[in-house]
Design an enzyme around this catalytic site. Structure first.
Site, short mmCIF file in Angstrom:
data_model
loop_
_atom_site.label_atom_id
_atom_site.label_comp_id
_atom_site.label_asym_id
_atom_site.label_seq_id
_atom_site.Cartn_x
_atom_site.Cartn_y
_atom_site.Cartn_z
N ARG A 168 1.12 -11.98 4.89
CA ARG A 168 2.55 -12.31 4.73
C ARG A 168 3.23 -11.67 6.17
O ARG A 168 4.41 -11.93 6.36
CB ARG A 168 3.15 -11.44 3.69
CG ARG A 168 2.96 -12.55 2.40
CD ARG A 168 3.54 -11.66 1.28
NE ARG A 168 4.70 -12.22 1.02
CZ ARG A 168 5.54 -11.65 -0.13
NH1 ARG A 168 5.24 -10.98 -1.04
NH2 ARG A 168 6.84 -12.18 -0.11
N PRO A 183 0.70 -1.04 -0.04
CA PRO A 183 0.08 -0.05 0.00
C PRO A 183 0.94 1.24 -0.06
O PRO A 183 1.73 1.31 0.81
CB PRO A 183 -0.81 -0.08 1.33
CG PRO A 183 -0.36 -1.39 1.85
CD PRO A 183 0.51 -2.08 1.16
N GLU A 184 0.64 2.04 -1.07
CA GLU A 184 1.25 3.51 -0.96
C GLU A 184 0.29 4.70 -0.49
O GLU A 184 -0.87 4.34 0.11
CB GLU A 184 1.56 3.70 -2.31
CG GLU A 184 2.73 2.61 -2.81
CD GLU A 184 3.04 2.89 -4.24
OE1 GLU A 184 3.07 4.01 -4.79
OE2 GLU A 184 3.48 1.78 -4.98
#
Ligand SMILES: [Zn+2]
Length: 273
Positions: free
Chosen positions: A111, A2-3
Site C-alpha cells: 500500500r 505492525p505493532e
C-alpha cells in the site's frame, strides 16, 4: 499495522543477519517512500556504511550505521523489510533494495504508506511522531508510577489512551484490545474512572500480550512478515481481536465489535466491565 511485537520480530530476524554488513549499493524504485531525502542523497549517504546494530523504539525500526546518519523506518500498514541471499534476485514487488556485502535487504510495501528517513545519530530527528514518543511499552521506565498520574487526569477512553504513542510507544489496535480483554476492562471506559488495582492488572496484561506476541513471532492478519519473509503465529492466541461474533474464550458470550474513535474495537460484553 505492525505493532511492537511485529516490529520487534523484524528487528530480531534482521539483527542476526545484517549486523556488521556493509551497504554497497542502494536502488530506490519508489522515491516518495523517502521522507527527507531525494534518492541520490539517500543512496550516497548510505553507500559504504556498515550496519552496526538494529534497534527499535515503539513501532519504529532504526538501522544504526557507522556514519553520521542512521536509517529510520516505519512500516505503517504493509511495509516489509526482508533479508535475502544475493543470488535470490530482486523480487518484482521491491520498492527499495539495499545491496550488502553479503546478501540484499529488500523493502516492499503493497500500500506504499511506509516511511524511510535519514536521521542524525543523536538529538531530535525533526520527525514529530518519533521525537514525541513516550517510553517503549517494554521499557522499564513504563511503570505504574509513570502511567497512573497520566491516566488519572485523562478524560479520554482507556483504548484511546493506550493507542497514544506519546503516552506509551508500541501498542496498536490488536494488542490494546487483547490487553483490555485480559485485564477485564471495557475499552470505552474513561481513564479517570479506572482504579489503581485495574491499572495494575492492565499493566500486567500489556506485558503478557506483548511477550506472547514476540514469542510467537508477531501476529499476521494479512500482510505481516518478519525479516526472513515468514508470517507470525500469534493470531492463534488472540482472544478478541478479529473474533467478533465468535464465542469469548472465557465465558462463551459473543465477542462484540464497535467503532470507537474511528478504530475497530473488540471486547467481551460479559467479561469486560
Ligand atoms: Zn467473556
Amino acid at each position: 499495522m505492525p505493532e511492537l511485537p511485529e516490529v520487534e520480530t523484524v528487528r530480531r530476524t534482521l539483527a542476526d543477519v545484517v549486523t556488521g554488513r556493509k551497504i554497497t549499493a542502494v536502488q530506490v524504485f519508489l522515491p516518495r517512500l523517502l521522507k527527507n531525502a531525494v534518492p541520490q542523497v539517500f543512496g550516497h549517504t548510505l553507500t559504504g556504511r556498515v550496519i552496526t546494530s538494529v534497534v527499535r523504539r515503539g513501532k519504529y525500526l532504526r538501522l544504526v550505521l557507522d556514519g553520521d546518519k542512521d536509517l529510520l523506518v516505519h512500516l505503517r500498514m504493509t511495509g516489509s523489510l526482508i533479508y535475502m541471499p544475493a543470488d535470490s534476485g530482486i523480487p518484482g514487488t521491491a520498492h527499495i533494495v539495499f545491496t550488502l556485502d553479503m546478501g540484499i535487504l529488500v523493502y516492499c510495501d503493497v500500500r506504499t504508506f511506509g516511511c524511510l528517513w535519514l536521521v542524525p545519530k543523536t538529538g531530535k530527528t525533526g520527525i514529530k511522531g518519533y521525537d514525541e514518543l513516550g517510553p517503549d511499552a517494554t521499557d522499564p521506565a513504563f511503570t505504574i508510577d509513570y502511567v497512573w498520574p497520566l491516566l488519572h487526569k485523562s478524560r479520554r477512553t482507556v483504548k484511546a489512551f493506550l493507542l497514544d504513542q506519546t503516552v506509551v510507544a508500541g501498542l496498536g489496535n490488536i494488542y490494546a484490545d487483547e490487553a483490555l480483554f485480559a485485564a477485564g476492562i471495557r475499552p470505552s471506559r474513561r481513564c479517570h474512572g479506572i482504579t489503581k488495582r485495574e491499572l495494575i492488572a492492565l499493566k500486567k496484561a500489556i506485558d503478557d500480550v506483548l511477550a506472547d506476541g514476540i514469542a510467537y513471532g508477531g501476529t499476521t492478519i494479512r500482510d505481516f512478515v518478519n525479516g526472513s519473509g515468514r508470517e507470525g503465529e500469534n493470531s492463534e492466541n488472540l482472544a478478541v481481536y478479529g473474533r467478533q461474533g465468535r464465542p469469548c474464550p472465557r465465558c462463551s458470550t459473543k465477542i462484540a465489535y464497535v467503532k470507537q474513535g474511528g478504530r475497530g474495537t473488540h471486547y467481551c460484553p460479559h467479561c469486560q466491565k
